[in-house]
Design an enzyme around this catalytic site. Structure first.
Site, mmCIF file in Angstrom:
data_model
loop_
_atom_site.group_PDB
_atom_site.id
_atom_site.type_symbol
_atom_site.label_atom_id
_atom_site.label_comp_id
_atom_site.label_asym_id
_atom_site.label_seq_id
_atom_site.Cartn_x
_atom_site.Cartn_y
_atom_site.Cartn_z
ATOM 1 N N LYS A 101 35.184 20.727 35.441
ATOM 2 C CA LYS A 101 34.221 21.821 35.259
ATOM 3 C C LYS A 101 33.307 21.529 34.065
ATOM 4 O O LYS A 101 32.077 21.662 34.155
ATOM 5 C CB LYS A 101 35.020 23.114 35.000
ATOM 6 C CG LYS A 101 34.316 24.364 35.410
ATOM 7 C CD LYS A 101 35.224 25.568 35.272
ATOM 8 C CE LYS A 101 35.741 26.055 36.601
ATOM 9 N NZ LYS A 101 36.423 27.360 36.527
ATOM 10 N N GLU A 116 34.981 43.393 31.093
ATOM 11 C CA GLU A 116 33.726 43.029 31.731
ATOM 12 C C GLU A 116 33.600 43.733 33.081
ATOM 13 O O GLU A 116 34.553 43.785 33.845
ATOM 14 C CB GLU A 116 33.683 41.499 31.918
ATOM 15 C CG GLU A 116 32.399 40.984 32.500
ATOM 16 C CD GLU A 116 31.168 41.548 31.786
ATOM 17 O OE1 GLU A 116 31.062 41.391 30.565
ATOM 18 O OE2 GLU A 116 30.322 42.165 32.466
ATOM 19 N N LEU A 130 30.831 43.071 35.259
ATOM 20 C CA LEU A 130 29.808 42.433 36.109
ATOM 21 C C LEU A 130 30.311 42.276 37.541
ATOM 22 O O LEU A 130 31.515 42.181 37.784
ATOM 23 C CB LEU A 130 29.402 41.072 35.541
ATOM 24 C CG LEU A 130 30.432 39.945 35.401
ATOM 25 C CD1 LEU A 130 30.738 39.278 36.721
ATOM 26 C CD2 LEU A 130 29.918 38.919 34.411
ATOM 27 N N LYS A 183 39.097 49.605 32.289
ATOM 28 C CA LYS A 183 38.729 48.584 33.289
ATOM 29 C C LYS A 183 39.549 48.760 34.576
ATOM 30 O O LYS A 183 39.025 48.726 35.688
ATOM 31 C CB LYS A 183 38.943 47.191 32.684
ATOM 32 C CG LYS A 183 38.778 46.047 33.647
ATOM 33 C CD LYS A 183 37.354 45.913 34.160
ATOM 34 C CE LYS A 183 37.295 44.925 35.308
ATOM 35 N NZ LYS A 183 35.963 44.803 35.884
ATOM 36 N N HIS A 208 30.453 52.088 52.045
ATOM 37 C CA HIS A 208 30.143 51.306 53.237
ATOM 38 C C HIS A 208 31.449 50.948 53.930
ATOM 39 O O HIS A 208 32.256 50.193 53.382
ATOM 40 C CB HIS A 208 29.373 50.035 52.864
ATOM 41 C CG HIS A 208 28.098 50.344 52.140
ATOM 42 N ND1 HIS A 208 27.006 50.887 52.783
ATOM 43 C CD2 HIS A 208 27.761 50.242 50.840
ATOM 44 C CE1 HIS A 208 26.047 51.094 51.898
ATOM 45 N NE2 HIS A 208 26.475 50.712 50.716
ATOM 46 N N ALA A 209 31.617 51.503 55.102
ATOM 47 C CA ALA A 209 32.860 51.205 55.837
ATOM 48 C C ALA A 209 32.854 49.732 56.231
ATOM 49 O O ALA A 209 31.804 49.151 56.499
ATOM 50 C CB ALA A 209 32.941 52.089 57.067
ATOM 51 N N GLY A 210 34.014 49.124 56.251
ATOM 52 C CA GLY A 210 34.076 47.700 56.562
ATOM 53 C C GLY A 210 35.493 47.230 56.814
ATOM 54 O O GLY A 210 36.385 48.030 57.136
ATOM 55 N N CYS A 224 39.078 40.717 42.095
ATOM 56 C CA CYS A 224 39.443 41.793 41.162
ATOM 57 C C CYS A 224 40.203 42.966 41.776
ATOM 58 O O CYS A 224 41.311 43.274 41.345
ATOM 59 C CB CYS A 224 38.198 42.302 40.459
ATOM 60 S SG CYS A 224 37.499 41.061 39.360
ATOM 61 N N LYS A 247 44.034 42.480 42.907
ATOM 62 C CA LYS A 247 44.992 42.206 41.823
ATOM 63 C C LYS A 247 44.999 43.331 40.780
ATOM 64 O O LYS A 247 46.045 43.654 40.225
ATOM 65 C CB LYS A 247 44.706 40.851 41.172
ATOM 66 C CG LYS A 247 43.570 40.846 40.176
ATOM 67 C CD LYS A 247 43.544 39.548 39.379
ATOM 68 C CE LYS A 247 42.320 39.457 38.479
ATOM 69 N NZ LYS A 247 42.271 40.414 37.380
#
Ligand code: NAD
Length: 438
Positions: A35, A150, A152, A206, A253-255, A262, A265
């Site tokens: 990385k 965080e 985001l 969070k 939004h149904a799905g 995130c 867990k």
């Protein structure tokens, strides 16, 4: 300010690049050599809109550097952020804090007196206290520990970081509070709301945020099931309730169920925290069950839509990433669906605009197409799993003409029934009236 960012994944890299863009000097550290070598050669480890340009611009200005050497990155830093992964521990669902504590023991050897250690990783309540203990065990005393979770979203990470709905800071002393205020100062100038609170409260905030969003998604998914039974349209129900300011239109939004790195867990970890202190969290607990069942059950929808056994049927899957604009496959709803299709004897051809490389590590025995048309060719059914923008403007007539069957299972409600039917397809959405025998 001089900032060290330990962990250069989705959160570490985006936060590091944005802090550098605010004018700070940031050193991003990761133990994954490939990385760091890649980043030093200008190659991004993840697909995130706008990231490459931001990283390159700040690296060129000399404000953003990358290293495998934690000592080099941490030794002069005024703030050391921890942004390593906190996955669910295999077997019990607790947040696995191995990476966090490893990073703390390593940084303890070199951190400068007066510096502030900040958890940006999502960590259970009390982790900051434990970090303080570890630092003391390692002989470090003059260091503050703060929490700065965080929020985001992958796919919109840079915009979210630069224009956050709020910044949450959990600090136990003036030094930590002052340090974080200084780091985020460019955002206060833009009037981003900041919540300064206790460290434990910040840690819990969070989890509460992610759990609430998971509840909202599961709620509308169950309403969608009800819509199918009573011949109502969940899109309109969602709009009808979402226009109420107290409810709001987002996450309605149904799905096929939530996935990603995130929500799955973090909901589990919240339940483990609650378990530990003997407090029931029935709403979140039910949400987890509802969502797991839903993801496992999507294959049934495809089977019923196709009108019988999946054996020998060719199913084209459009979208594999857990949501659009990312190549993240962690806990994606596509995983249980594709695996179940294969188990039931279907052939699967799949296309995702960017997640193929990640998906190839997960799936065996599926064909990867290089576009939606290629995936659809010869298919008995087309299943939209991720609502990438490019799937919103498919030439349905052309796709239908190249397919063997006529079934369109739209798990994201991207199309209208009439539109699909005009193209010669039989349409099955989510929660859009009576459509399949239940
Ligand atoms: P990630 O897996 O993409 O990145 C974590 C990185 O940390 C990896 O590159 C890993 O090699 C590195 N690492 C682990 N131990 C290290 C060590 N001791 N020293 C140096 N590097 C080390 O994870 P992510 O998605 O960025 O998530 C990080 C944290 O942020 C998690 O707690 C997650 O819950 C939280 N979070 C994630 C998101 C998101 O959308 N991905 C959003 C908000 C919060």
């Amino acid at each position: 300010m001089r900032i060290a960012m330990i962990g250069t994944g989705y959160v570490g890299l985006v936060s590091g690049a944005c802090f550098a863009d605010f004018g700070h000097r940031v050193c991003c550290i990761d133990k994954d050599e490939a990385k760091i070598d890649g980043l030093n050669a200008g190659k991004m480890p993840i697909w995130e809109p706008g990231l490459e340009a931001l990283v390159k611009a700040n690296a060129e200005r000399g404000r953003l550097t990358f290293t495998k050497d934690l000592t080099e990155g941490v030794k002069d830093a005024e703030a050391v952020f921890i942004a390593v992964g906190t996955p669910a521990r295999r077997g019990d669902g607790h947040a696995d804090l191995t990476f966090v504590f490893e990073a703390v023991r390593e940084l303890a050897k070199v951190i400068a007196p007066g510096a502030v250690v900040v958890t940006k990783s999502t960590v259970p309540v009390g982790t900051g206290d434990r970090i303080e203990e570890i630092l003391r065990e390692e002989g470090v005393t003059d260091v503050s520990v703060a929490s700065n979770p965080e929020f985001l979203r992958e796919g919109a990470a840079i915009a979210d970081f630069k224009h956050p709905d709020r910044i949450v800071v959990g600090a136990e002393d003036q030094r930590a509070e002052h340090c974080l205020k200084e780091i985020y100062r460019p955002l206060f100038l833009n009037r981003a709301p900041i919540l300064i609170t206790s460290r434990r409260t910040a840690e819990l905030t969070k989890y509460a945020a992610n759990a609430f969003l998971a509840v909202k998604i599961s709620f509308i998914n169950e309403i969608a099931d009800l819509c199918e039974a009573v011949d109502a349209d969940v899109q309109d129900v969602a709009r009808g309730i979402g226009l109420d300011n107290r409810i709001g239109p987002k996450f309605l939004h149904a799905g096929p169920g939530y996935g990603g790195s995130c929500f799955p867990k973090d909901t589990l970890a919240l339940l483990k925290t609650a378990d530990k202190v003997g407090v029931e969290q029935r709403i979140v607990s039910t949400t987890v069950e509802v969502n797991d069942a839903r993801k496992a059950n999507m294959v049934e929808r495809v089977e019923r839509a196709i009108g019988g056994s999946l054996k020998g049927k060719r199913v084209a899957v459009l979208g594999l990433a857990f949501k659009p604009n990312t190549d993240d496959m962690r806990d994606a709803p596509s995983i249980p669906l594709v695996n179940a299709l294969l188990e039931r004897g279907a052939e699967v051809s799949a296309f995702d605009p960017v997640a193929r490389e990640q998906a190839e590590k997960i799936f065996e025995g599926i064909d990867f197409a290089s576009n939606a048309e290629g995936a659809a060719e010869g298919a008995d059914a087309l299943v939209i799993v991720t609502e990438w923008d490019e799937f919103r403007a498919l030439d349905l007539e052309r796709l239908a003409a190249s397919m063997r069957g006529t079934t369109l299972v739209d798990l994201r409600n991207v199309y209208d029934r009439e539109e699909a039917e005009e193209a010669g397809l039989t349409y099955y959405g989510i929660g859009r009236g009576r459509q399949l025998d239940r």
